[in-house]
Write an enzyme that holds these catalytic residues in place. Structure first.
Site, short mmCIF file in Angstrom:
data_model
loop_
_atom_site.label_atom_id
_atom_site.label_comp_id
_atom_site.label_asym_id
_atom_site.label_seq_id
_atom_site.Cartn_x
_atom_site.Cartn_y
_atom_site.Cartn_z
N CYS A 2 0.86 -1.22 0.05
CA CYS A 2 0.15 -0.07 0.00
C CYS A 2 0.82 1.31 -0.07
O CYS A 2 2.22 1.17 0.02
CB CYS A 2 -0.90 0.03 1.23
N ALA A 56 -5.51 -4.35 -1.50
CA ALA A 56 -6.37 -5.19 -0.87
C ALA A 56 -5.90 -6.46 -0.57
O ALA A 56 -6.06 -7.30 -1.67
CB ALA A 56 -7.81 -5.03 -1.03
N VAL A 57 -5.48 -7.13 0.65
CA VAL A 57 -5.08 -8.27 0.73
C VAL A 57 -5.86 -9.33 1.84
O VAL A 57 -6.38 -10.28 1.76
CB VAL A 57 -3.60 -8.49 1.21
#
Length: 479
Positions: A2, A56-57
């Site tokens: 990010c 997004a993980v």
């Protein structure tokens, strides 16, 4: 990965300028869109403006940032880049003392861990991270970076405002911050590069939170504090106990990194490091009824032009194929030709904001872009050589007898490129030697150690603090 960015001043009220400051911090965040293409968010309080670009993980819906929580009537807001490997343990610990969670994201775990432990929070964390918290209770911004600097965090103080970001390019969006290259920056690039002295940001007045450090910016100014430093201890364990302990640590580290809500793969060169990681990951996947995806990389014409070296005695291809078959993975071989590699040299420098490892970076960027079409997270064996002594200089006679960074014993290959007046002005040898001496002075010593073992400890320390940081730094900007 990010991206985070922001600025703050706890002696100033942002209320009237909030719309303008929100637009400014959003522009800073937009420069990091390549780091987090899935979502973005902006937060502006009385004293701080934060931006976040999300990849997004974990908890795709609940992990949106900036994230805010309230405690004791005060508001705390975080922007965070990273992953906690002990998030489950910390969540249970926080729940045991009364905290309630609304999401399954590690962002909320980190935020509430900070609320509970304050400045001592980093000591509780097992993971890779860079984050900033707008703390309304203490009227301060708290910043922190993981122990070995996997996640980047640059900063500067402009006027009375602290300005920070995951990459230098985010800071340059802030009015008045310019990429000025002074003598120190030139010495870093030409004498130290592709490495970089911890804490320096190459450009004048731009710095980086050091690995293992946290920082506070409040009405009293800016201060940093180490929460982790390497230490030396006697090793009393038997050979058998050592093997068992190392095996446990490696398996635990790999397993903790397999937690993901998006497709995950491993890099598989067929070398020892990636093979160990892939073997552990493939076994875990089989236990849950899944097949692990793996990738190996080839250069066009490698079958004709490959030449063994001290760093790579064999070609990867046959070993990667053997390991993929042994582990039962869904294996893909990706290729890169010379033109693709050359074309991405500029992209790699743009991603990093400064020169790096040239063709190593451009080929990695090429392969990762191909992998991203199918997988969001990749686990690799990067940096095992620095920890387990995999490089030639860990045992070469010249490295033990030398008084220099063991991977750069001869600066003349650099200085011979420049005119005498440039060499005189920069004095690269003096600068590099100064950085070397500073590093050697930091090495934690053991009493009654033989000169050879003391030097081995120095080489190990230099590899962890310098060579490993260089690899992590390049990958932080590119991957």
């Amino acid at each position: 990965m990010c991206g985070i960015a922001g600025f703050c001043n706890y002696s100033e009220d942002f209320t009237e300028e909030a719309p303008f400051l929100g637009q400014l911090v959003r522009r800073m965040g937009n420069t990091l869109r390549h780091r987090g293409p899935d979502e973005n968010g902006v937060f502006v309080s009385n004293h701080a403006a934060f931006a976040h670009q999300r990849l997004a993980v974990i908890d795709l819906e609940g992990g949106k940032q900036p994230m805010t929580a309230y405690s004791g009537g005060y508001r705390y807001t975080i922007v965070y880049n990273g992953e906690l490997y002990n998030g489950g343990e910390l969540r249970r610990e926080m729940e045991s003392v009364g905290y309630v969670f609304e999401t399954t994201s590690d962002t909320e775990v980190l935020l509430k861990c900070y609320i509970h432990y304050g400045s001592e929070c980093p000591k509780k964390l097992n993971g890779i991270f860079a984050f900033a918290v707008d703390d309304e209770r203490r009227n301060r911004c708290f910043l922190c970076r993981d122990r070995f600097g996997v996640k980047p965090l640059f900063y500067t103080v402009s006027g009375d405002r602290l300005v920070f970001g995951s990459e230098v390019k985010a800071l340059l969006q802030y009015p008045g911050i310019n990429p000025v290259l002074d003598r120190q920056g030139l010495c870093e690039i030409l004498g130290i590069g592709p490495a970089r002295t911890a804490g320096t940001g190459i450009f004048k007045d731009i710095f980086e939170i050091k690995p293992g450090y946290s920082a506070i910016y409040d009405r009293d100014g800016f201060s940093t504090n180490p929460y982790f430093q390497l230490q030396s201890y006697e090793h009393p364990d038997s050979y058998e106990d050592t093997v068992s302990h190392v095996r446990y640590l490696v398996e635990d580290a790999v397993t903790r990194q397999l937690v993901s809500d998006v497709p995950l793969c491993t890099f598989l060169s067929g070398g020892l490091d990636s093979s160990v990681i892939t073997s552990i990951a493939a076994r875990r996947y089989r236990e849950s009824g899944q097949i692990l995806s793996t990738y190996s990389f080839e250069f066009t014409g490698n079958d004709r032009y490959f030449k063994p070296s001290a760093f790579q005695p064999d070609a990867d291809d046959p070993w990667a194929a053997k390991m993929a078959e042994y582990c039962g993975t869904d294996h893909t071989v990706l290729k890169c030709d010379n033109l693709s590699q050359a074309d991405k040299l500029y992209d790699a420098v743009d991603a990093k904001d400064m020169p790096g490892m040239a063709d190593v970076d451009s080929s990695l960027l090429h392969f990762c872009r191909l992998i991203k079409k199918e997988h969001v997270v990749a686990v690799s064996g990067e940096c095992a050589d620095e920890i387990f002594g995999g490089y030639p200089w860990f045992h070469k006679k010249e490295a033990f007898e030398g008084h220099c960074f063991p991977w750069s014993p001869d600066l003349s290959v650099r200085t011979d490129l420049f005119k005498p007046e440039i060499n005189d002005a920069l004095d690269l040898e003096a600068y590099v030697n100064q950085r070397y001496e500073e590093s050697i002075a930091e090495v934690p010593k053991l009493e009654n150690e033989s000169p050879q073992e003391a030097r081995r400890r120095e080489i190990s320390y230099l590899n962890i603090k310098w060579f490993m940081s260089t690899l992590l730094d390049d990958r932080a900007g590119i991957v």
